[in-house]
Design a protein around this motif. Structure first.
Motif, mmCIF file in Angstrom:
data_model
loop_
_atom_site.group_PDB
_atom_site.id
_atom_site.type_symbol
_atom_site.label_atom_id
_atom_site.label_comp_id
_atom_site.label_asym_id
_atom_site.label_seq_id
_atom_site.Cartn_x
_atom_site.Cartn_y
_atom_site.Cartn_z
ATOM 1 N N LYS A 57 0.692 -0.527 0.184
ATOM 2 C CA LYS A 57 -0.153 -0.183 0.398
ATOM 3 C C LYS A 57 0.944 1.522 -0.002
ATOM 4 C CE LYS A 57 -3.192 -2.936 3.035
ATOM 5 N NZ LYS A 57 -4.120 -2.154 3.891
ATOM 6 N N THR A 58 0.648 2.257 -0.838
ATOM 7 C CA THR A 58 1.223 3.822 -1.059
ATOM 8 C C THR A 58 0.287 4.522 -0.582
ATOM 9 O OG1 THR A 58 0.714 4.137 -3.546
ATOM 10 C CG2 THR A 58 3.243 2.605 -2.438
ATOM 11 N N ARG A 59 1.229 5.853 -0.004
ATOM 12 C CA ARG A 59 0.201 7.379 -0.138
ATOM 13 C C ARG A 59 1.249 8.475 -0.977
ATOM 14 N NH1 ARG A 59 -3.762 9.422 3.049
ATOM 15 N NH2 ARG A 59 -4.395 11.536 1.389
ATOM 16 N N SER A 60 1.090 9.408 -1.452
ATOM 17 C CA SER A 60 1.598 10.202 -1.986
ATOM 18 C C SER A 60 1.378 11.280 -1.747
ATOM 19 C CB SER A 60 2.614 9.532 -3.483
ATOM 20 O OG SER A 60 2.452 8.288 -3.751
ATOM 21 N N TRP A 61 2.255 12.076 -1.962
ATOM 22 C CA TRP A 61 1.965 13.930 -1.913
ATOM 23 C C TRP A 61 2.830 14.393 -2.523
ATOM 24 C CZ3 TRP A 61 2.070 10.734 2.574
ATOM 25 C CH2 TRP A 61 0.922 10.600 3.245
ATOM 26 N N LYS A 62 2.247 15.635 -3.204
ATOM 27 C CA LYS A 62 3.542 16.734 -3.959
ATOM 28 C C LYS A 62 4.350 17.384 -2.797
ATOM 29 C CE LYS A 62 -0.080 18.476 -6.259
ATOM 30 N NZ LYS A 62 -0.094 18.884 -7.931
ATOM 31 N N ILE A 63 5.553 17.615 -3.149
ATOM 32 C CA ILE A 63 6.141 19.165 -2.213
ATOM 33 C C ILE A 63 6.162 19.897 -2.468
ATOM 34 C CG2 ILE A 63 8.318 18.952 -0.555
ATOM 35 C CD1 ILE A 63 9.164 16.414 -1.402
ATOM 36 N N ARG A 64 5.300 20.594 -1.647
ATOM 37 C CA ARG A 64 4.858 22.248 -1.653
ATOM 38 C C ARG A 64 6.207 23.166 -1.042
ATOM 39 N NH1 ARG A 64 0.165 25.742 -0.096
ATOM 40 N NH2 ARG A 64 0.287 27.621 0.301
ATOM 41 N N HIS A 65 6.554 23.020 -0.142
ATOM 42 C CA HIS A 65 8.249 23.535 0.534
ATOM 43 C C HIS A 65 9.114 22.946 1.144
ATOM 44 C CE1 HIS A 65 9.611 26.569 2.704
ATOM 45 N NE2 HIS A 65 9.820 26.367 3.442
ATOM 46 N N TYR A 66 9.245 23.126 0.761
ATOM 47 C CA TYR A 66 11.362 21.595 1.756
ATOM 48 C C TYR A 66 12.097 22.859 2.148
ATOM 49 C CZ TYR A 66 14.777 19.492 1.784
ATOM 50 O OH TYR A 66 16.334 18.464 2.999
ATOM 51 N N GLU A 67 12.499 22.550 3.115
ATOM 52 C CA GLU A 67 13.895 23.109 3.589
ATOM 53 C C GLU A 67 14.670 21.818 4.554
ATOM 54 O OE1 GLU A 67 12.740 25.905 6.950
ATOM 55 O OE2 GLU A 67 11.624 26.525 5.717
ATOM 56 N N ARG A 68 15.793 22.256 4.995
ATOM 57 C CA ARG A 68 15.862 21.540 6.132
ATOM 58 C C ARG A 68 17.261 22.150 7.174
ATOM 59 N NH1 ARG A 68 21.300 17.150 5.233
ATOM 60 N NH2 ARG A 68 22.441 17.222 6.840
ATOM 61 N N LYS A 69 16.293 21.978 8.041
ATOM 62 C CA LYS A 69 16.923 22.271 9.606
ATOM 63 C C LYS A 69 17.306 21.486 10.841
ATOM 64 C CE LYS A 69 12.528 26.234 9.896
ATOM 65 N NZ LYS A 69 12.066 26.178 10.848
ATOM 66 N N ASP A 70 18.393 21.698 10.755
ATOM 67 C CA ASP A 70 19.678 20.811 11.348
ATOM 68 C C ASP A 70 20.003 20.852 12.603
ATOM 69 O OD1 ASP A 70 20.178 18.586 9.375
ATOM 70 O OD2 ASP A 70 21.930 20.142 9.154
#
Length: 685
Positions: free
Chosen positions: A442-455
């Protein structure tokens, strides 16, 4: 034969060889004392004084004393073998003068009996004396009840007596077998046995470098705690093997290279030292490797346990964010957003109000957590499917949250469509335009509207893995189609509601409040969330949690210090015996050099050059091992919620500096023994 002939002969042998037997005896006394102290701290009378985490302390002290026992057996066998080898010439002479092997065995047996009697008497006396000091230190460390009553635990005395009687019995049996198999000639020559011209072996040297390179690569390339734990002992074994190979063979080659450099080699200062090192390196390489490995063990133990102790408070607060912490694990994520959590919070606040308690720093969280292995184009969250050939370096922690739970760098309001998400990662990069979670087929997918990396250095992770915080439009429908019918334990998908707050009360009052909340609120939460939708509800107070935390970390810190002292004693003894054995071997060589014109000043210079080179090697190697082990140990500490890298760096650096100073002092003191043996010079010359 006269009565007490053999005991007197054995005592004279120990007394006349006191330069060798005295350090061995002191080591035996130290081992016995440490074992008694750990046994005493493991006893009910000592544990009764510990308020926090007594059960954890008992388990760790019990483990620690068995570590000491095993180490005692190995190390005392190693040092006793050295003593026998140094005295084999004396036993060979007895044999030539008419003593049979049975007579030699009786002398050896009496020597062991005398050594055991002194070690057990003095060791127990010292252990009983120091046990009070150890008790005060441990109890004070864990915040227990300190008193000044002196206690002696009879069972610990009997256990110490029994275990060390067995160890000395094994040592005596080994010596008897060795003597019975030897003859007069082999005994007379055994002191010089193995003294063969060194043959540098490129194959073993290269093999050592490859193994060491492999171990270092494993240590620096590991990217998650699970892999670090799985590979740590493999890397340790590789480092030990490589250290022995390099010390035994590689160092000989290094001396050969120095010898081929004529401008360096044919100087009075270097000539004797380099040729002596080249001759001795092969035979004594194992000794140098042992010192290096023990030094590395001490440094790793000290830096890690010190970091754990001083980082315990941060780790505690990460596991218990507030003084009182509610957690509800739900079967149905719809319960997260249907208003039930608000009713639950009101129920909690009502009870607090009735008890005149005003909550502070309230923290409420609603999220769905999963973990999975990232593959090409999707993240497999089903354990059974993902475990087939899974690479733990690709393991991810995933938190699904509502849009109002996160803050992005641009602070734009998040009005997401059903098929859109905002993704924030910690400790990893994500380059795809979509995110697909899989649960088996089973799968579920989304489009990424905004991405950022916070370490954040691992603060968002519960286990030290890279994390993905995913804001979805509707939390209640986010995992539709992904649920597994058999996931009754809630291990694969967890819908969590957390409600935490501070009270400003004392630890005892918070512990009492937790019990009040347990009886007055717990059932109301069950009624609100309903039993069908609730997997479990927990109510924790930081005060209660701190008992196990400090019990564990304090015990490990205490054991780390104690074992470090034992290992330091072992390292000192190895260095001491190494200096003595090399001193006797080099005495004739330097005597000849003096006769052909070498001055005492040149001899001193040569000895200093030789000793400095030889004894700098183990410390330099230990420092190198520690540098490469750092990333791997840091990953393992993350499992304990210890993510303060700066603290670990400080404790590692301080441990190395302290040990380096101590090592230099030992080097200086033992080198005087070497000077006296080799040159016959007093230190005032």
């Amino acid at each position: 034969m006269k009565t007490f002939f053999y005991p007197r002969l054995a005592w004279d042998g120990l007394r006349k060889n006191r330069q060798l037997s005295r350090p061995y005896l002191l080591t035996c006394i130290c081992m016995v004392a440490v074992f008694y102290i750990l046994s005493y701290l493991n006893s009910p009378m000592a544990l009764a004084l510990i308020v926090k985490g007594a059960s954890v302390v008992r388990d760790i002290m019990n483990l620690g004393r068995y570590v000491i026992l095993v180490f005692s057996l190995i190390f005392l066998y190693y040092t006793y073998s050295f003593l026998l080898r140094r005295r084999s010439h004396e036993f060979g002479l007895y044999n030539v003068l008419g003593m049979g092997k049975r007579n030699l065995v009786r002398i050896i047996a009496w020597e062991n009996v005398i050594t055991f009697a002194i070690a057990i008497t003095c060791g127990l006396f010292l252990g009983i004396l120091l046990s009070k000091l150890a008790e005060l230190g441990l109890v004070n460390l864990l915040g227990g009840t300190i008193d000044f009553v002196f206690r002696v635990h009879a069972a610990s005395i009997w256990q110490t007596l029994l275990f060390y009687a067995l160890i000395f019995g094994l040592l005596m049996f080994s010596a008897v077998i060795r003597t019975a198999r030897a003859n007069a000639v082999s005994l007379m020559k055994s002191e010089n046995a193995g003294e063969k011209p060194p043959k540098g072996n490129w194959l073993f040297a290269i093999l050592g470098m490859l193994i060491l390179g492999g171990a270092y690569y494993i240590a620096i390339s590991v990217s998650n705690p699970v892999t670090a734990i799985l590979l740590f002992f493999i890397a340790v074994v590789m480092v030990i093997i490589a250290t022995y190979l390099l010390m035994v063979t590689g160092s000989v080659k290094m001396c050969r290279i120095l010898q081929s450099n004529k401008g360096y080699y044919y100087k009075a200062k270097h000539f004797v030292s380099v040729s002596s090192m080249a001759f001795r390196m092969k035979r004594n390489g194992a000794g140098l490797a042992s010192i290096c490995i023990i030094a590395t063990m001490i440094l790793v133990m000290l830096s890690t346990t010190t970091c754990m102790w001083f980082g315990a408070e941060d780790s505690l607060k990460k596991n218990y964010p507030r003084e009182i912490n509610f957690s509800v694990n739900l079967n149905d994520p719809e319960k997260l957003m249907d208003g039930t959590p608000d009713q639950a919070a009101s129920a909690i606040l009502d009870v607090l109000q009735k008890n005149d308690i005003t909550p502070k720093n309230i923290q409420e969280e609603r999220f769905i957590s999963l973990s999975g292995v990232q593959a090409d184009g999707f993240i497999q969250c089903d354990y059974e499917t993902a475990s087939l050939g899974a690479d733990f370096n690709n393991l991810r922690e995933i938190y699904l949250v509502s849009p109002d739970s996160i803050e992005t760098s641009d602070n734009n309001p998040l009005d997401l469509a059903a098929d859109e998400i905002v993704l924030i990662t910690d400790g990893m990069d994500y380059t795809d335009d979509t995110l697909t979670l899989a649960m088996g087929n089973k799968t579920r997918s989304w489009k990424i509207r905004h991405y950022e990396r916070k370490d954040t250095g691992g603060t968002t992770s519960g286990m030290g893995f890279p994390t993905m915080t995913v804001a979805v439009a509707d939390l209640t429908t986010a995992i539709e189609g992904l649920e597994k019918e058999k996931d009754v334990s809630g291990r694969q998908i967890q819908s969590m509601w957390k409600y935490n707050f501070d009270t400003g009360l004392s630890d005892e009052e918070n512990t009492d409040l937790k019990m009040i909340l347990h009886y007055d609120v717990r059932q109301r939460l069950h009624d609100l969330f309903t039993d069908d939708s609730t997997r479990w509800i927990s109510i924790d107070s930081r005060a209660e949690g701190s008992a196990d935390f400090y019990g564990t970390y304090g015990s490990l810190f205490f054991i780390g210090i104690l074992l470090s002292i034992v290992f330091v004693c072992a390292a000192v003894l190895i260095i001491y015996y190494k200096q003595i054995s090399e001193g006797y071997e080099d005495a004739k060589r330097f005597d000849i050099m003096q006769k052909v014109g070498m001055t005492k000043k040149e001899i001193r210079s040569s000895i200093s050059s030789q000793l400095l080179t030889v004894f700098a090697l183990p410390l330099a190697f230990a420092g190198l091992h520690l540098i490469f082990a750092f990333p791997m140990i840091r990953k393992m500490l993350a499992i304990l919620s210890l993510t303060d890298v700066a603290l670990f760096m400080r404790t590692t650096l301080i441990s190395f500096v302290v040990f380096g100073i101590f090592y230099a002092i030992v080097y200086r003191l033992t080198s005087r023994v070497y000077y006296r043996i080799v040159s016959g010079l007093s230190q005032n010359d």
